[in-house]
Design a protein around this motif. Structure first.
Motif, PDB file in Angstrom:
ATOM      1  N   ALA A 174       0.837  -1.200   0.000  1.00 23.47           N
ATOM      2  CA  ALA A 174       0.000   0.000   0.000  1.00 23.47           C
ATOM      3  C   ALA A 174       0.873   1.252   0.000  1.00 23.47           C
ATOM      4  O   ALA A 174       1.978   1.244   0.537  1.00 23.47           O
ATOM      5  CB  ALA A 174      -0.913   0.004   1.216  1.00 23.47           C
ATOM      6  N   PHE A 175       0.340   2.310  -0.605  1.00 19.16           N
ATOM      7  CA  PHE A 175       0.978   3.626  -0.625  1.00 19.16           C
ATOM      8  C   PHE A 175       0.057   4.629   0.049  1.00 19.16           C
ATOM      9  O   PHE A 175      -1.163   4.572  -0.124  1.00 19.16           O
ATOM     10  CB  PHE A 175       1.184   4.112  -2.066  1.00 19.16           C
ATOM     11  CG  PHE A 175       2.295   3.452  -2.801  1.00 19.16           C
ATOM     12  CD1 PHE A 175       3.581   3.947  -2.729  1.00 19.16           C
ATOM     13  CD2 PHE A 175       2.048   2.344  -3.588  1.00 19.16           C
ATOM     14  CE1 PHE A 175       4.609   3.350  -3.430  1.00 19.16           C
ATOM     15  CE2 PHE A 175       3.060   1.744  -4.291  1.00 19.16           C
ATOM     16  CZ  PHE A 175       4.350   2.244  -4.208  1.00 19.16           C
ATOM     17  N   PHE A 176       0.656   5.592   0.780  1.00 22.15           N
ATOM     18  CA  PHE A 176      -0.106   6.653   1.422  1.00 22.15           C
ATOM     19  C   PHE A 176       0.620   7.985   1.241  1.00 22.15           C
ATOM     20  O   PHE A 176       1.844   8.024   1.170  1.00 22.15           O
ATOM     21  CB  PHE A 176      -0.277   6.380   2.921  1.00 22.15           C
ATOM     22  CG  PHE A 176      -1.031   5.117   3.210  1.00 22.15           C
ATOM     23  CD1 PHE A 176      -2.417   5.088   3.147  1.00 22.15           C
ATOM     24  CD2 PHE A 176      -0.350   3.951   3.519  1.00 22.15           C
ATOM     25  CE1 PHE A 176      -3.104   3.918   3.397  1.00 22.15           C
ATOM     26  CE2 PHE A 176      -1.033   2.776   3.766  1.00 22.15           C
ATOM     27  CZ  PHE A 176      -2.421   2.756   3.710  1.00 22.15           C
ATOM     28  N   ALA A 177      -0.160   9.065   1.196  1.00 20.43           N
ATOM     29  CA  ALA A 177       0.386  10.415   1.139  1.00 20.43           C
ATOM     30  C   ALA A 177      -0.410  11.270   2.112  1.00 20.43           C
ATOM     31  O   ALA A 177      -1.552  10.956   2.437  1.00 20.43           O
ATOM     32  CB  ALA A 177       0.277  10.978  -0.277  1.00 20.43           C
ATOM     33  N   VAL A 178       0.202  12.351   2.555  1.00 20.88           N
ATOM     34  CA  VAL A 178      -0.494  13.277   3.434  1.00 20.88           C
ATOM     35  C   VAL A 178      -1.146  14.349   2.561  1.00 20.88           C
ATOM     36  O   VAL A 178      -0.501  14.937   1.690  1.00 20.88           O
ATOM     37  CB  VAL A 178       0.464  13.924   4.462  1.00 20.88           C
ATOM     38  CG1 VAL A 178      -0.235  15.022   5.249  1.00 20.88           C
ATOM     39  CG2 VAL A 178       1.007  12.863   5.397  1.00 20.88           C
ATOM     40  N   ASN A 179      -2.432  14.602   2.809  1.00 19.58           N
ATOM     41  CA  ASN A 179      -3.133  15.671   2.124  1.00 19.58           C
ATOM     42  C   ASN A 179      -2.584  16.980   2.678  1.00 19.58           C
ATOM     43  O   ASN A 179      -2.680  17.237   3.882  1.00 19.58           O
ATOM     44  CB  ASN A 179      -4.634  15.545   2.384  1.00 19.58           C
ATOM     45  CG  ASN A 179      -5.444  16.611   1.712  1.00 19.58           C
ATOM     46  OD1 ASN A 179      -5.121  17.794   1.749  1.00 19.58           O
ATOM     47  ND2 ASN A 179      -6.538  16.190   1.102  1.00 19.58           N
ATOM     48  N   VAL A 180      -2.009  17.805   1.819  1.00 24.36           N
ATOM     49  CA  VAL A 180      -1.333  19.024   2.280  1.00 24.36           C
ATOM     50  C   VAL A 180      -2.310  20.009   2.920  1.00 24.36           C
ATOM     51  O   VAL A 180      -1.913  20.795   3.788  1.00 24.36           O
ATOM     52  CB  VAL A 180      -0.530  19.676   1.132  1.00 24.36           C
ATOM     53  CG1 VAL A 180      -1.435  20.329   0.113  1.00 24.36           C
ATOM     54  CG2 VAL A 180       0.506  20.653   1.664  1.00 24.36           C
ATOM     55  N   GLU A 181      -3.585  19.969   2.552  1.00 23.99           N
ATOM     56  CA  GLU A 181      -4.559  20.886   3.136  1.00 23.99           C
ATOM     57  C   GLU A 181      -5.107  20.391   4.473  1.00 23.99           C
ATOM     58  O   GLU A 181      -5.164  21.141   5.441  1.00 23.99           O
ATOM     59  CB  GLU A 181      -5.702  21.131   2.152  1.00 23.99           C
ATOM     60  CG  GLU A 181      -5.255  21.912   0.927  1.00 23.99           C
ATOM     61  CD  GLU A 181      -6.357  22.079  -0.101  1.00 23.99           C
ATOM     62  OE1 GLU A 181      -7.441  21.474   0.057  1.00 23.99           O
ATOM     63  OE2 GLU A 181      -6.124  22.830  -1.065  1.00 23.99           O
ATOM     64  N   THR A 182      -5.511  19.121   4.523  1.00 25.73           N
ATOM     65  CA  THR A 182      -6.103  18.593   5.764  1.00 25.73           C
ATOM     66  C   THR A 182      -5.052  18.029   6.706  1.00 25.73           C
ATOM     67  O   THR A 182      -5.337  17.807   7.877  1.00 25.73           O
ATOM     68  CB  THR A 182      -7.119  17.475   5.457  1.00 25.73           C
ATOM     69  OG1 THR A 182      -6.419  16.352   4.887  1.00 25.73           O
ATOM     70  CG2 THR A 182      -8.203  17.952   4.523  1.00 25.73           C
ATOM     71  N   ARG A 183      -3.859  17.741   6.165  1.00 20.48           N
ATOM     72  CA  ARG A 183      -2.752  17.142   6.919  1.00 20.48           C
ATOM     73  C   ARG A 183      -3.103  15.762   7.476  1.00 20.48           C
ATOM     74  O   ARG A 183      -2.621  15.367   8.526  1.00 20.48           O
ATOM     75  CB  ARG A 183      -2.250  18.074   8.000  1.00 20.48           C
ATOM     76  CG  ARG A 183      -1.719  19.356   7.398  1.00 20.48           C
ATOM     77  CD  ARG A 183      -1.082  20.242   8.392  1.00 20.48           C
ATOM     78  NE  ARG A 183      -0.713  21.487   7.723  1.00 20.48           N
ATOM     79  CZ  ARG A 183       0.215  22.288   8.141  1.00 20.48           C
ATOM     80  NH1 ARG A 183       0.887  22.009   9.221  1.00 20.48           N
ATOM     81  NH2 ARG A 183       0.481  23.390   7.494  1.00 20.48           N
ATOM     82  N   GLU A 184      -3.956  15.057   6.741  1.00 23.67           N
ATOM     83  CA  GLU A 184      -4.334  13.698   7.118  1.00 23.67           C
ATOM     84  C   GLU A 184      -3.856  12.727   6.046  1.00 23.67           C
ATOM     85  O   GLU A 184      -3.762  13.071   4.862  1.00 23.67           O
ATOM     86  CB  GLU A 184      -5.855  13.600   7.269  1.00 23.67           C
ATOM     87  CG  GLU A 184      -6.390  14.420   8.425  1.00 23.67           C
ATOM     88  CD  GLU A 184      -7.900  14.326   8.562  1.00 23.67           C
ATOM     89  OE1 GLU A 184      -8.522  13.483   7.888  1.00 23.67           O
ATOM     90  OE2 GLU A 184      -8.455  15.095   9.354  1.00 23.67           O
ATOM     91  N   TRP A 185      -3.567  11.500   6.473  1.00 21.31           N
ATOM     92  CA  TRP A 185      -3.161  10.461   5.541  1.00 21.31           C
ATOM     93  C   TRP A 185      -4.310  10.113   4.607  1.00 21.31           C
ATOM     94  O   TRP A 185      -5.473  10.143   4.999  1.00 21.31           O
ATOM     95  CB  TRP A 185      -2.753   9.193   6.280  1.00 21.31           C
ATOM     96  CG  TRP A 185      -1.447   9.268   6.983  1.00 21.31           C
ATOM     97  CD1 TRP A 185      -1.256   9.323   8.329  1.00 21.31           C
ATOM     98  CD2 TRP A 185      -0.152   9.283   6.389  1.00 21.31           C
ATOM     99  NE1 TRP A 185       0.084   9.370   8.607  1.00 21.31           N
ATOM    100  CE2 TRP A 185       0.792   9.345   7.439  1.00 21.31           C
ATOM    101  CE3 TRP A 185       0.314   9.254   5.083  1.00 21.31           C
ATOM    102  CZ2 TRP A 185       2.164   9.377   7.213  1.00 21.31           C
ATOM    103  CZ3 TRP A 185       1.682   9.286   4.861  1.00 21.31           C
ATOM    104  CH2 TRP A 185       2.585   9.342   5.918  1.00 21.31           C
TER     105      TRP A 185
END
Length: 115
Positions: free
Chosen positions: A81-92
């Motif tokens: 699996a791959f994950f990124a942080v949403n730059v606006e909400t700062r959530e995975w």
């Protein structure tokens, strides 16, 4: 100047291959270092990670570091699996659900400029 770009085709190949796996991202801890550049992950809003088939997380301080790491990695098939942080909400979020933007105005940790 902001422009929308496609992430590396290599990244999308592995994201698509991993869909359907229900894994959760691993939070960044104060002592975590980027798996590529070995810098401390201090700005978590730019972080990304993948989890291998054994459940081991590989954390990155910049999407550019993740891209470079994947280009050098020999065993791509063991990524679950791959994950990124949403730059606006700062959530995975699952990386395959993200939209990526590159700009020289983004001051990301390793100057990847991708959020």
């Amino acid at each position: 100047m902001k422009r929308r770009v496609n992430a590396s085709p290599l990244l999308f190949v592995f994201i698509v291959a991993c869909q359907g796996v229900d894994l959760k991202p691993v939070n960044i801890m104060a002592e975590d270092m980027c798996a590529f550049c070995r810098m401390a992950i201090s700005e978590t809003r730019y972080a990304a990670e993948f989890i291998d088939a054994d459940g081991m997380p590989f954390k990155f301080d910049d999407l550019g570091c993740l891209r470079h790491y994947l280009q050098a990695r020999q065993k791509q098939q063991d990524i679950a699996a791959f994950f990124a942080v949403n730059v606006e909400t700062r959530e995975w979020m699952p990386a395959e659900q993200a939209y990526y933007v590159r700009s020289v105005e983004f001051k990301t940790p390793m100057r990847g400029g991708i959020v």
